[in-house]
Scaffold this motif. Structure first.
Motif, PDB file in Angstrom:
ATOM      1  N   MET A 282      17.267  23.331  -1.842  1.00 46.19           N
ATOM      2  CA  MET A 282      16.778  22.122  -2.995  1.00 46.19           C
ATOM      3  C   MET A 282      16.435  22.836  -4.156  1.00 46.19           C
ATOM      4  O   MET A 282      15.772  23.583  -4.401  1.00 46.19           O
ATOM      5  N   SER A 283      17.094  21.940  -5.239  1.00 50.40           N
ATOM      6  CA  SER A 283      16.850  22.316  -6.690  1.00 50.40           C
ATOM      7  C   SER A 283      15.713  22.215  -7.086  1.00 50.40           C
ATOM      8  O   SER A 283      14.947  21.367  -6.549  1.00 50.40           O
ATOM      9  N   ASP A 284      15.376  22.825  -8.289  1.00 52.57           N
ATOM     10  CA  ASP A 284      13.958  22.617  -8.887  1.00 52.57           C
ATOM     11  C   ASP A 284      13.941  21.125  -9.227  1.00 52.57           C
ATOM     12  O   ASP A 284      12.744  20.490  -9.191  1.00 52.57           O
ATOM     13  N   PHE A 285      14.940  20.425  -9.760  1.00 55.38           N
ATOM     14  CA  PHE A 285      14.994  18.936 -10.384  1.00 55.38           C
ATOM     15  C   PHE A 285      14.503  18.205  -9.001  1.00 55.38           C
ATOM     16  O   PHE A 285      13.758  17.378  -9.215  1.00 55.38           O
ATOM     17  N   ALA A 286      15.386  18.325  -7.729  1.00 55.49           N
ATOM     18  CA  ALA A 286      15.193  17.500  -6.728  1.00 55.49           C
ATOM     19  C   ALA A 286      13.848  17.776  -6.032  1.00 55.49           C
ATOM     20  O   ALA A 286      13.214  16.916  -5.605  1.00 55.49           O
ATOM     21  N   ALA A 287      13.285  18.980  -6.158  1.00 54.58           N
ATOM     22  CA  ALA A 287      11.827  19.233  -5.712  1.00 54.58           C
ATOM     23  C   ALA A 287      10.890  18.531  -6.462  1.00 54.58           C
ATOM     24  O   ALA A 287       9.904  18.082  -5.694  1.00 54.58           O
ATOM     25  N   ASP A 288      11.143  18.536  -7.895  1.00 58.11           N
ATOM     26  CA  ASP A 288      10.293  18.034  -8.765  1.00 58.11           C
ATOM     27  C   ASP A 288      10.151  16.468  -8.300  1.00 58.11           C
ATOM     28  O   ASP A 288       8.878  15.728  -8.462  1.00 58.11           O
ATOM     29  N   ILE A 289      11.327  15.840  -8.327  1.00 61.51           N
ATOM     30  CA  ILE A 289      11.247  14.572  -8.125  1.00 61.51           C
ATOM     31  C   ILE A 289      10.834  14.092  -6.817  1.00 61.51           C
ATOM     32  O   ILE A 289      10.043  13.220  -6.750  1.00 61.51           O
ATOM     33  N   THR A 290      11.321  14.870  -5.656  1.00 66.44           N
ATOM     34  CA  THR A 290      10.640  14.347  -4.475  1.00 66.44           C
ATOM     35  C   THR A 290       9.250  14.465  -4.336  1.00 66.44           C
ATOM     36  O   THR A 290       8.638  13.593  -3.813  1.00 66.44           O
ATOM     37  N   LYS A 291       8.658  15.453  -5.222  1.00 61.78           N
ATOM     38  CA  LYS A 291       6.972  15.541  -4.897  1.00 61.78           C
ATOM     39  C   LYS A 291       6.591  14.557  -5.792  1.00 61.78           C
ATOM     40  O   LYS A 291       5.453  13.847  -5.489  1.00 61.78           O
ATOM     41  N   ALA A 292       7.242  14.114  -6.919  1.00 58.46           N
ATOM     42  CA  ALA A 292       6.547  13.045  -7.929  1.00 58.46           C
ATOM     43  C   ALA A 292       6.677  11.505  -7.066  1.00 58.46           C
ATOM     44  O   ALA A 292       5.803  10.907  -7.418  1.00 58.46           O
ATOM     45  N   TYR A 293       7.742  11.427  -6.262  1.00 60.41           N
ATOM     46  CA  TYR A 293       7.847  10.055  -5.640  1.00 60.41           C
ATOM     47  C   TYR A 293       7.557  10.156  -4.128  1.00 60.41           C
ATOM     48  O   TYR A 293       8.191   9.250  -3.521  1.00 60.41           O
ATOM     49  N   ALA A 294       6.737  10.980  -4.006  1.00 64.23           N
ATOM     50  CA  ALA A 294       6.380  11.142  -2.501  1.00 64.23           C
ATOM     51  C   ALA A 294       5.459  10.172  -2.006  1.00 64.23           C
ATOM     52  O   ALA A 294       4.673   9.822  -2.605  1.00 64.23           O
TER      53      ALA A 294
END
Length: 523
Positions: free
Chosen positions: A1-13
């Motif tokens: 998982m890219s840093d971008f995907a990880a950041d978005i997934t965390k923010a929208y968890a």
């Protein structure tokens, strides 16, 4: 998982149930792991779906309605163009279909599904169960909006409705309002309002002329009985999915003032009818208000204040409101500030005014460290949007470019709305128009009684002989004795007598109009 995907997934968890909006995009690359979701519990914090014509707003509305229905939440969607009725039918199962291709890009399976739908129409104009309202219940403020009345004319309408309320004159349709206006402008009726401000003949003339346009523009069909019970919007199907009420507006799309104000009446009815519910795990109903700019155009300050208050307070009744329009500037700032969930489709900047609107739109979003929104918004493709929502703690999420999910139902009109309407239990309840006694008949009878000739006095009876004159007896009193307990128990006691008097009924009627001057269902 890219840093971008990880950041978005965390923010929208999300830990609880949610609506899947799509997947994040960065530098034109879709990241299937960057899931963009909004908690179901936050869907009553209201929202905005905006964008230029042809950018995919209608399909976004369909995606939201489908997923809300799947989560057991009822919805009302306004079908202005007539292309949302297919939401009852499964989508195209072909792998080459638009929905299947979109799901493949997002890395999610495509499962064609139809959803439980109730088709409605304003007054039966178009295919759908007729939605009607009485003039009395609609109230003077909303009626003034449809008529294009100025502030003075709106106040005059409030006076007319006050007179009807206090004199028990039911205004069921526009003919009743016309009859009452004509009566109050006549010699017999002018004196009725002199003590509370009066009604000028010029204002009556303007209102009567405005009524002609409304009568021929769908008002005769919309106003009347039986009035639609607004709680019929909040239903679930036997399988637990929420019923999507699809309000057919294609037949009245050339009468925007009528349908936009009728939608506001439905929202205000929900506010007046539903009890307080507090924070719920999911909304009772989500209300999609399409072509929202029509509601606010040329609105008086009092009208706008009522809209703001309704939107602010209706969340606690378990109702979420999503405004659908072209740009955020179509919505007044006091309303826009209450819309926590934002889906912004592309905006075009072909003219200086477009460029100004674009900059204003960018200013309404949180600052982004990875996107230049002023540059990005005009480049978004169909079915793409800039998204920010409220997380489970009510905190705005970072802005993310999103490739939106595809609808699972049909993205075209259904084949036979008429058959679905005929089979609906609501059609038996609302399909036949009623014509009960109302202000028109009451006023006509009153005028007829006033103009009837006085009966001729009866000839005196012959005087009998004195010896046959009966002894006079005192006539029994017609007033019944009031029991002491009735003085505090209502009925025929002191309080009961007062409440049944003209002054008492006036006092009672003065407290039954609430938001937008609608008749309150509960005191």
């Amino acid at each position: 998982m890219s840093d971008f995907a990880a950041d978005i997934t965390k923010a929208y968890a999300v830990e609880g149930p949610y609506v899947d909006l799509g997947r994040g995009v960065l530098d034109d690359e879709t990241h299937p792991d960057a899931m963009v979701r909004v908690p179901l519990a936050m869907m009553n914090r209201h929202g905005l779906v905006a964008g230029a014509t042809g950018t995919g707003k209608t399909r976004t509305l369909q995606v939201l309605a489908e997923q809300l229905s799947a989560g057991g939440v009822a919805c009302l969607v306004a079908d202005v163009k007539g292309d949302l009725s297919g939401i009852a039918d499964p989508g195209d199962p072909s792998p080459e279909g638009a929905a299947a291709k979109r799901c493949a890009k997002l890395g999610v399976p495509f499962e064609p599904t139809g959803f439980p739908v109730e088709y409605l129409s304003l007054g039966g104009i178009g295919a759908g169960v007729p939605v009607r309202a009485t003039v009395s219940d609609f109230g003077p403020q909303l009626l003034a909006k449809i008529l294009g009345a100025n502030e003075t004319q709106e106040q005059s309408l409030q006076l007319v409705f006050h007179y009807a309320d206090t004199h028990e004159l039911p205004l069921l349709d526009l003919a009743d309002l016309r009859a009452l206006l004509q009566f109050l402008d006549s010699d017999a009726g002018k004196a009725e309002l002199e003590g509370i401000g009066g009604l000028s003949s010029a204002t009556v003339g303007v209102l009567l002329r405005s009524l002609i346009g409304l009568e021929t523009g769908g008002g005769n069909e919309f106003f009347g009985e039986p009035q639609f019970d607004i709680t019929d919007l909040i239903r679930t199907a036997p399988d637990g999915r929420g019923v999507i009420s699809c309000l057919e507006l294609a037949g009245v799309q050339d009468r925007p003032q009528l349908f936009s104000t009728a939608l506001m009446w439905m929202l205000a009815e929900l506010f007046e009818t539903l009890p307080e519910a507090g924070d719920l795990p999911k909304p009772k109903l989500v209300f999609f208000f399409d072509e929202a700019h029509l509601l606010f155009a040329d609105a008086t300050d009092a009208f706008l204040q009522s809209v703001v208050q309704t939107v602010r307070l209706i969340r606690s009744k378990g109702v979420g409101v999503f405004f659908v329009t072209q740009t955020p500037k179509d919505v007044p700032g006091d309303v826009l500030g209450q819309l926590g969930n934002r889906v912004q489709h592309a905006l075009r900047a072909f003219t200086p005014d477009d460029a100004k609107a674009l900059r204003a739109t960018v200013g309404t979003f949180p600052k982004s460290d990875i996107y230049d929104l002023e540059e990005l918004l005009p480049k978004l493709g169909i079915g793409e949007a800039i998204v920010t929502v409220l997380d489970e703690d009510g905190v705005p999420t970072p802005v993310v470019q999103t490739k939106l999910s595809a609808p699972r139902a049909r993205m075209a009109p259904t084949d036979d709305v008429a058959a679905a309407v005929a089979a609906s239990p609501l059609n038996a309840k609302y399909g036949t128009r009623l014509d009960n006694q109302s202000a028109r008949e009451i006023l006509a009878a009153r005028i007829e009684d006033a103009t009837a000739p006085e009966p001729s006095p009866a000839a005196p009876a012959p005087t009998p002989d004195a010896e046959h004159v009966p002894y006079p007896r005192k006539a029994p009193s017609r007033r019944k004795r009031t029991p002491a307990g009735d003085a505090v128990g209502g009925g025929t006691g002191a309080i009961g007598d007062f409440l049944n008097s003209r002054q008492g009924k006036t006092l009672q009627r003065q407290v039954v109009r609430g938001m937008f001057d609608l008749l309150r269902k509960k005191l």
